[in-house]
Design a protein around this motif. Structure first.
Motif, PDB file in Angstrom:
ATOM      1  N   ALA A  45     -15.495  55.473  38.867  1.00 59.02           N
ATOM      2  CA  ALA A  45     -15.094  56.355  40.291  1.00 59.02           C
ATOM      3  C   ALA A  45     -13.639  56.818  40.126  1.00 59.02           C
ATOM      4  O   ALA A  45     -13.362  57.771  40.720  1.00 59.02           O
ATOM      5  N   MET A  46     -12.620  55.848  39.560  1.00 59.12           N
ATOM      6  CA  MET A  46     -11.246  56.407  39.697  1.00 59.12           C
ATOM      7  C   MET A  46     -11.160  57.512  38.890  1.00 59.12           C
ATOM      8  O   MET A  46     -10.233  58.579  39.311  1.00 59.12           O
ATOM      9  N   VAL A  47     -11.656  57.522  37.663  1.00 61.41           N
ATOM     10  CA  VAL A  47     -11.663  58.800  36.830  1.00 61.41           C
ATOM     11  C   VAL A  47     -12.285  59.903  37.199  1.00 61.41           C
ATOM     12  O   VAL A  47     -11.436  61.036  37.145  1.00 61.41           O
ATOM     13  N   SER A  48     -13.317  59.881  37.935  1.00 63.52           N
ATOM     14  CA  SER A  48     -13.966  60.882  38.484  1.00 63.52           C
ATOM     15  C   SER A  48     -13.166  61.492  39.663  1.00 63.52           C
ATOM     16  O   SER A  48     -13.088  62.934  39.734  1.00 63.52           O
ATOM     17  N   PHE A  49     -12.645  60.669  40.530  1.00 61.40           N
ATOM     18  CA  PHE A  49     -11.694  61.171  41.711  1.00 61.40           C
ATOM     19  C   PHE A  49     -10.445  61.942  40.858  1.00 61.40           C
ATOM     20  O   PHE A  49     -10.374  62.916  41.575  1.00 61.40           O
ATOM     21  N   ALA A  50      -9.869  61.202  39.979  1.00 61.49           N
ATOM     22  CA  ALA A  50      -8.584  62.081  39.347  1.00 61.49           C
ATOM     23  C   ALA A  50      -9.186  63.363  38.825  1.00 61.49           C
ATOM     24  O   ALA A  50      -8.303  64.346  38.651  1.00 61.49           O
ATOM     25  N   ALA A  51     -10.270  63.327  38.031  1.00 57.39           N
ATOM     26  CA  ALA A  51     -10.685  64.238  37.449  1.00 57.39           C
ATOM     27  C   ALA A  51     -10.932  65.512  38.516  1.00 57.39           C
ATOM     28  O   ALA A  51     -10.523  66.782  37.992  1.00 57.39           O
ATOM     29  N   SER A  52     -11.516  65.222  39.487  1.00 63.50           N
ATOM     30  CA  SER A  52     -11.800  66.439  40.647  1.00 63.50           C
ATOM     31  C   SER A  52     -10.575  66.722  41.257  1.00 63.50           C
ATOM     32  O   SER A  52     -10.314  67.890  41.582  1.00 63.50           O
ATOM     33  N   VAL A 146      -3.731  58.538  40.946  1.00 68.07           N
ATOM     34  CA  VAL A 146      -4.059  57.413  40.586  1.00 68.07           C
ATOM     35  C   VAL A 146      -3.524  56.266  41.466  1.00 68.07           C
ATOM     36  O   VAL A 146      -4.202  55.283  42.164  1.00 68.07           O
ATOM     37  N   SER A 147      -2.226  56.350  42.006  1.00 67.69           N
ATOM     38  CA  SER A 147      -1.706  55.661  43.106  1.00 67.69           C
ATOM     39  C   SER A 147      -2.551  55.884  44.471  1.00 67.69           C
ATOM     40  O   SER A 147      -2.737  54.873  45.131  1.00 67.69           O
ATOM     41  N   GLY A 148      -2.684  56.781  44.542  1.00 64.31           N
ATOM     42  CA  GLY A 148      -3.451  56.940  46.004  1.00 64.31           C
ATOM     43  C   GLY A 148      -4.983  56.520  45.972  1.00 64.31           C
ATOM     44  O   GLY A 148      -5.408  56.129  46.975  1.00 64.31           O
ATOM     45  N   TYR A 149      -5.478  56.513  44.987  1.00 56.23           N
ATOM     46  CA  TYR A 149      -6.915  56.144  44.608  1.00 56.23           C
ATOM     47  C   TYR A 149      -6.660  54.594  44.914  1.00 56.23           C
ATOM     48  O   TYR A 149      -7.466  53.839  45.637  1.00 56.23           O
ATOM     49  N   LEU A 150      -5.665  53.746  44.312  1.00 57.25           N
ATOM     50  CA  LEU A 150      -5.524  52.490  44.320  1.00 57.25           C
ATOM     51  C   LEU A 150      -5.247  51.986  45.643  1.00 57.25           C
ATOM     52  O   LEU A 150      -5.717  51.182  46.177  1.00 57.25           O
ATOM     53  N   GLU A 151      -4.400  52.713  46.480  1.00 54.73           N
ATOM     54  CA  GLU A 151      -3.837  52.393  47.835  1.00 54.73           C
ATOM     55  C   GLU A 151      -5.155  52.632  48.801  1.00 54.73           C
ATOM     56  O   GLU A 151      -5.528  51.852  49.584  1.00 54.73           O
ATOM     57  N   THR A 152      -6.189  53.649  48.623  1.00 55.05           N
ATOM     58  CA  THR A 152      -7.233  53.718  49.294  1.00 55.05           C
ATOM     59  C   THR A 152      -8.369  52.806  49.117  1.00 55.05           C
ATOM     60  O   THR A 152      -9.092  52.583  50.223  1.00 55.05           O
ATOM     61  N   ASN A 153      -8.320  52.154  48.044  1.00 53.82           N
ATOM     62  CA  ASN A 153      -9.136  51.073  47.726  1.00 53.82           C
ATOM     63  C   ASN A 153      -8.662  49.586  47.704  1.00 53.82           C
ATOM     64  O   ASN A 153      -9.414  48.638  47.293  1.00 53.82           O
ATOM     65  N   GLY A 154      -7.396  49.590  48.736  1.00 49.77           N
ATOM     66  CA  GLY A 154      -6.954  48.187  48.875  1.00 49.77           C
ATOM     67  C   GLY A 154      -6.107  47.679  48.021  1.00 49.77           C
ATOM     68  O   GLY A 154      -6.048  46.328  48.101  1.00 49.77           O
ATOM     69  N   TYR A 155      -5.676  48.391  47.115  1.00 45.47           N
ATOM     70  CA  TYR A 155      -4.650  47.871  46.364  1.00 45.47           C
ATOM     71  C   TYR A 155      -3.272  48.571  46.341  1.00 45.47           C
ATOM     72  O   TYR A 155      -2.910  49.080  45.266  1.00 45.47           O
ATOM     73  N   GLY A 156      -2.990  48.684  47.602  1.00 46.87           N
ATOM     74  CA  GLY A 156      -1.627  49.251  47.905  1.00 46.87           C
ATOM     75  C   GLY A 156      -0.529  48.627  47.225  1.00 46.87           C
ATOM     76  O   GLY A 156       0.372  49.543  46.672  1.00 46.87           O
TER      77      GLY A 156
END
Length: 169
Positions: A45-52, A146-156
């Motif tokens: 999911a993280m790679v898919s998110f970043a790729a898009s 990638v930082s935004g993805y981590l924050e959104t998924n509870g890893y701020g």
């Protein structure tokens, strides 16, 4: 069926099944394992998110993220990298997809101090991104994605450590 015939059949089946197994050469099993790891990272999911977000292929993004995580591993404290590893459990699979470059004699001549590690990290990222076909201007966007993805998924906290550890970029 008599119990003795059943036991004999079961025993014989146990002896013949291993003989039917085919042992693959280690070089082939290593490639299959590597290919599976690569596919797992490229399709998460993280790679898919970043790729898009970045308009790049998942393979390219996985290599770019691996390069960023490699630099994070080299520059963050063990505790902070451990926090990042918790947020990205397959982080070593990313790092394994990052382009590999040997440290040049010039870079190693500067020693192992913080400034030389940062200089080597910038040089590495420039080379890795060039090899992957990623414009170096995309680095901040990739890092923010990638930082935004981590924050959104509870890893701020992990996202903050990543940004803080790579703030020299």
């Amino acid at each position: 069926m008599k119990p003795s015939i059943f036991l004999l059949s079961a025993a014989l089946a146990g002896l013949t099944l291993p003989a039917l197994a085919v042992k693959l050469p280690s070089s082939l099993t290593d490639k299959l394992t590597e290919s599976k790891k690569s596919a797992d990272v490229e399709s998460n999911a993280m790679v898919s998110f970043a790729a898009s977000q970045l308009g790049m292929s998942e393979k390219t993004v996985a290599g770019g993220l691996g390069s960023i995580f490699k630099v994070a591993k080299d520059t963050l404290s063990k505790e902070n990298f451990s926090m990042l590893s918790t947020a990205v459990p397959d982080i070593n699979s990313y790092i394994n997809q990052a382009p590999q470059f040997s440290t040049s004699a010039i870079t190693s001549a500067f020693g192992n101090n913080e400034a030389s590690i940062k200089a080597a990290s910038v040089t590495y990222l420039d080379s890795a991104f060039k090899k992957l076909g990623i414009p170096k201007e995309s680095l901040p966007t990739m890092l923010n994605t990638v930082s935004g993805y981590l924050e959104t998924n509870g890893y701020g906290e992990a996202a903050g450590m990543l940004k803080k550890g790579l703030n020299f970029l």
